[in-house]
Write an enzyme that holds these catalytic residues in place. Structure first.
Site, PDB file in Angstrom:
ATOM      1  N   GLU A  88       0.845  -1.192   0.000  1.00  0.00           N
ATOM      2  CA  GLU A  88       0.000   0.000   0.000  1.00  0.00           C
ATOM      3  C   GLU A  88       0.882   1.244   0.000  1.00  0.00           C
ATOM      4  OE1 GLU A  88      -2.869  -0.212   3.177  1.00  0.00           O
ATOM      5  OE2 GLU A  88      -3.640  -2.138   2.507  1.00  0.00           O
ATOM      6  N   HIS A 118      -8.024   1.057   1.849  1.00  0.00           N
ATOM      7  CA  HIS A 118      -7.793   0.905   3.306  1.00  0.00           C
ATOM      8  C   HIS A 118      -8.611   1.941   4.088  1.00  0.00           C
ATOM      9  CE1 HIS A 118      -4.646  -0.682   6.384  1.00  0.00           C
ATOM     10  NE2 HIS A 118      -5.798  -0.420   6.975  1.00  0.00           N
TER      11      HIS A 118
HETATM   12  N1  LIG Z   1      -9.069  -2.210   7.244  1.00  0.00           N
HETATM   13  C1  LIG Z   1      -8.900  -1.516   8.339  1.00  0.00           C
HETATM   14  O1  LIG Z   1      -8.909  -0.297   8.322  1.00  0.00           O
HETATM   15  C2  LIG Z   1      -8.715  -2.212   9.644  1.00  0.00           C
HETATM   16  C3  LIG Z   1      -9.206  -1.611  10.814  1.00  0.00           C
HETATM   17  C4  LIG Z   1      -8.990  -2.260  12.021  1.00  0.00           C
HETATM   18  C5  LIG Z   1      -8.315  -3.467  12.059  1.00  0.00           C
HETATM   19  N2  LIG Z   1      -7.862  -4.016  10.905  1.00  0.00           N
HETATM   20  C6  LIG Z   1      -7.162  -5.318  10.933  1.00  0.00           C
HETATM   21  O2  LIG Z   1      -8.057  -6.282  11.462  1.00  0.00           O
HETATM   22  C7  LIG Z   1      -7.325  -7.171  12.270  1.00  0.00           C
HETATM   23  C8  LIG Z   1      -8.252  -7.822  13.279  1.00  0.00           C
HETATM   24  O3  LIG Z   1      -8.684  -6.866  14.214  1.00  0.00           O
HETATM   25  P1  LIG Z   1      -9.462  -7.292  15.551  1.00  0.00           P
HETATM   26  O4  LIG Z   1      -9.659  -6.042  16.321  1.00  0.00           O
HETATM   27  O5  LIG Z   1     -10.649  -8.116  15.242  1.00  0.00           O
HETATM   28  O6  LIG Z   1      -8.353  -8.186  16.253  1.00  0.00           O
HETATM   29  P2  LIG Z   1      -8.569  -9.258  17.412  1.00  0.00           P
HETATM   30  O7  LIG Z   1      -7.222  -9.499  17.991  1.00  0.00           O
HETATM   31  O8  LIG Z   1      -9.674  -8.820  18.322  1.00  0.00           O
HETATM   32  O9  LIG Z   1      -9.068 -10.556  16.630  1.00  0.00           O
HETATM   33  C9  LIG Z   1      -8.247 -11.341  15.833  1.00  0.00           C
HETATM   34  C10 LIG Z   1      -8.728 -12.768  15.975  1.00  0.00           C
HETATM   35  O10 LIG Z   1      -8.002 -13.576  15.069  1.00  0.00           O
HETATM   36  C11 LIG Z   1      -7.760 -14.830  15.707  1.00  0.00           C
HETATM   37  N3  LIG Z   1      -6.658 -15.520  15.050  1.00  0.00           N
HETATM   38  C12 LIG Z   1      -5.325 -15.278  15.152  1.00  0.00           C
HETATM   39  N4  LIG Z   1      -4.633 -16.114  14.347  1.00  0.00           N
HETATM   40  C13 LIG Z   1      -5.556 -16.891  13.725  1.00  0.00           C
HETATM   41  C14 LIG Z   1      -5.474 -17.926  12.751  1.00  0.00           C
HETATM   42  N5  LIG Z   1      -4.301 -18.332  12.268  1.00  0.00           N
HETATM   43  N6  LIG Z   1      -6.624 -18.482  12.305  1.00  0.00           N
HETATM   44  C15 LIG Z   1      -7.823 -18.065  12.767  1.00  0.00           C
HETATM   45  N7  LIG Z   1      -7.969 -17.099  13.713  1.00  0.00           N
HETATM   46  C16 LIG Z   1      -6.839 -16.518  14.166  1.00  0.00           C
HETATM   47  C17 LIG Z   1      -7.480 -14.468  17.167  1.00  0.00           C
HETATM   48  O11 LIG Z   1      -7.670 -15.574  18.029  1.00  0.00           O
HETATM   49  C18 LIG Z   1      -8.500 -13.352  17.392  1.00  0.00           C
HETATM   50  O12 LIG Z   1      -9.705 -13.860  17.907  1.00  0.00           O
HETATM   51  C19 LIG Z   1      -6.238  -6.281  12.894  1.00  0.00           C
HETATM   52  O13 LIG Z   1      -5.116  -7.025  13.295  1.00  0.00           O
HETATM   53  C20 LIG Z   1      -5.921  -5.298  11.802  1.00  0.00           C
HETATM   54  O14 LIG Z   1      -4.809  -5.727  11.055  1.00  0.00           O
HETATM   55  C21 LIG Z   1      -8.042  -3.423   9.707  1.00  0.00           C
HETATM   56  O1  LIG Z   2      -6.179   4.289  10.229  1.00  0.00           O
HETATM   57  C1  LIG Z   2      -5.429   3.555   9.602  1.00  0.00           C
HETATM   58  O2  LIG Z   2      -4.362   3.921   9.155  1.00  0.00           O
HETATM   59  C2  LIG Z   2      -5.856   2.109   9.388  1.00  0.00           C
HETATM   60  C3  LIG Z   2      -5.805   1.378  10.673  1.00  0.00           C
HETATM   61  C4  LIG Z   2      -6.317  -0.022  10.636  1.00  0.00           C
HETATM   62  O3  LIG Z   2      -5.852  -0.760   9.576  1.00  0.00           O
HETATM   63  C5  LIG Z   2      -5.972  -0.682  11.943  1.00  0.00           C
HETATM   64  O4  LIG Z   2      -5.300  -1.719  11.962  1.00  0.00           O
HETATM   65  O5  LIG Z   2      -6.398  -0.138  12.970  1.00  0.00           O
END
Ligand SMILES: NC(=O)c1ccc[n+]([C@@H]2O[C@H](COP(=O)([O-])OP(=O)(O)OC[C@H]3O[C@@H](n4cnc5c(N)ncnc54)[C@H](O)[C@@H]3O)[C@@H](O)[C@H]2O)c1
Ligand SMILES: O=C(O)CC[C@@H](O)C(=O)O
Length: 312
Positions: free
Chosen positions: A260, A278
């Protein structure tokens, strides 16, 4: 002379978060994706605040001789070398709950957009084509949603899509405690076989990189859609492209990419892909919460004062 600690803001933070920094610190800004600028600016910083775009690796940490604190205004810590920061005595704080509702809502929006083919239909209409038969969609009610990673965001997505009448199955071998009502835990293979929509909510790490590859895509239904609002690289993009072109799966919605910013990719050229840049955490509410969370923690780390007294 009263020397104020320097807080370096390397990714855009919300105005509310910037205001919360107050006047006890000197706030400097740089573009964290401009490597030379980041390396130069971090040299004098006491605290560094980032989102997901700035890579805080060993090179940055080695350049930052005064650094005490890294604030990651969001969830994923894959852009920060946490073990090395810890070794260097630098505290790392993220905002694990700040944007989860926004990310879940984004995921639901992408699931609905994919089911009703909103993006290609809108694009065709803007080009003057009123093509109703071409854009017949599918109902979600009665279909199965497969959630890979039933953590904070996965659980919120499951709750919301259950309200659309979807049956929910999930795969999460690391989940502790019980499962939300109505959610059935399955092996990855079983989930992939069964789900009409597969949505990925995993952290990016050595275990999850490439977790959804050629074999996993081949296990999905030809009518299924894959949604990734977690991190690029968890889904193998080459394998996904091949699966979408060959009709092995029906569509994909991608908020995140291996590299990205991603403005050129064969995936962006496919009609059956709904791509977004994103945006999962990009709401004013989520950005205010995430920014203020790390600002409070930064001020606490710099002044060793209780956070409540620092932020208005
Ligand atoms: N697109 C965005 O803007 C955005 C925003 C927020 C978070 N995210 C991404 O989303 C991800 C998840 O966020 P969250 O708050 O739900 O995290 P979280 O830690 O609450 O949940 C992640 C889950 O994945 C599970 N897990 C870990 N490894 C695994 C595997 N190999 N197989 C199956 N399950 C597995 C864990 O047990 C946990 O329950 C973050 O790490 C981040 O990278 C992206
Ligand atoms: O705000 C951002 O830059 C994206 C953050 C999001 O991917 C996260 O992991 O919280």
């Amino acid at each position: 002379m009263n020397i104020r600690p320097i807080v370096l803001v390397a990714d855009p933070l919300s105005p509310v978060a910037l205001a919360a920094l107050g006047s006890d610190v000197e706030v400097r800004h740089c573009d964290g994706t401009d490597r030379p600028a980041l390396l130069a600016a971090v040299e004098r910083a006491d605290a560094l605040l980032v989102r997901s775009a700035t890579r805080v690796d060993a090179e940055v940490l080695d350049a930052a001789s005064r650094l005490k604190f890294i604030g990651r205004a969001g969830v994923g810590l894959d852009n920060v070398d946490v073990p090395y920061a810890t070794l260097r005595g630098v505290a790392v704080v993220n905002a694990p709950a700040a944007n989860v509702v926004s990310a879940a809502e984004m995921t639901c929006a992408l699931i609905l957009a994919s089911a009703r083919r909103l993006l290609p239909a809108a694009t065709a209409l803007r080009r003057g084509r009123w093509e109703r038969p071409r854009f017949t969609g599918v109902e979600l009610s009665g279909k199965t949603l497969g959630v890979i990673g039933l953590g904070r965001i996965g659980t919120l997505v499951a709750e919301r899509m259950a309200a659309f009448g979807m049956d929910i199955v999930a795969h999460d071998p690391h989940r502790e405690g019980g499962c939300p009502d109505g959610v059935k835990l399955l092996s990855l293979q079983e989930l992939l076989h069964r789900a009409d929509v597969v949505t990925v909510h995993l952290p990016k790490n050595a275990e999850t990189i490439g977790l959804i590859g050629r074999a996993e895509l081949a296990a999905m239904k030809p009518t299924a859609v894959l949604v990734n609002v977690a991190r690029g690289g968890i889904v193998d993009e080459r394998a996904l492209h091949a699966a979408l072109v060959s009709g092995q799966i029906s569509g994909a919605a991608l908020d995140v990419f291996d590299r990205e910013p991603c403005t050129e990719s064969p995936l962006l050229e496919l009609d059956n892909v709904t791509p977004t840049p994103h945006l999962g955490a990009s709401t004013s509410e989520a950005q205010d919460r995430a920014g203020v969370t790390v600002v409070e923690a930064a001020l606490q780390a710099l002044f060793d004062r209780p956070a409540d007294s620092l932020v208005a």
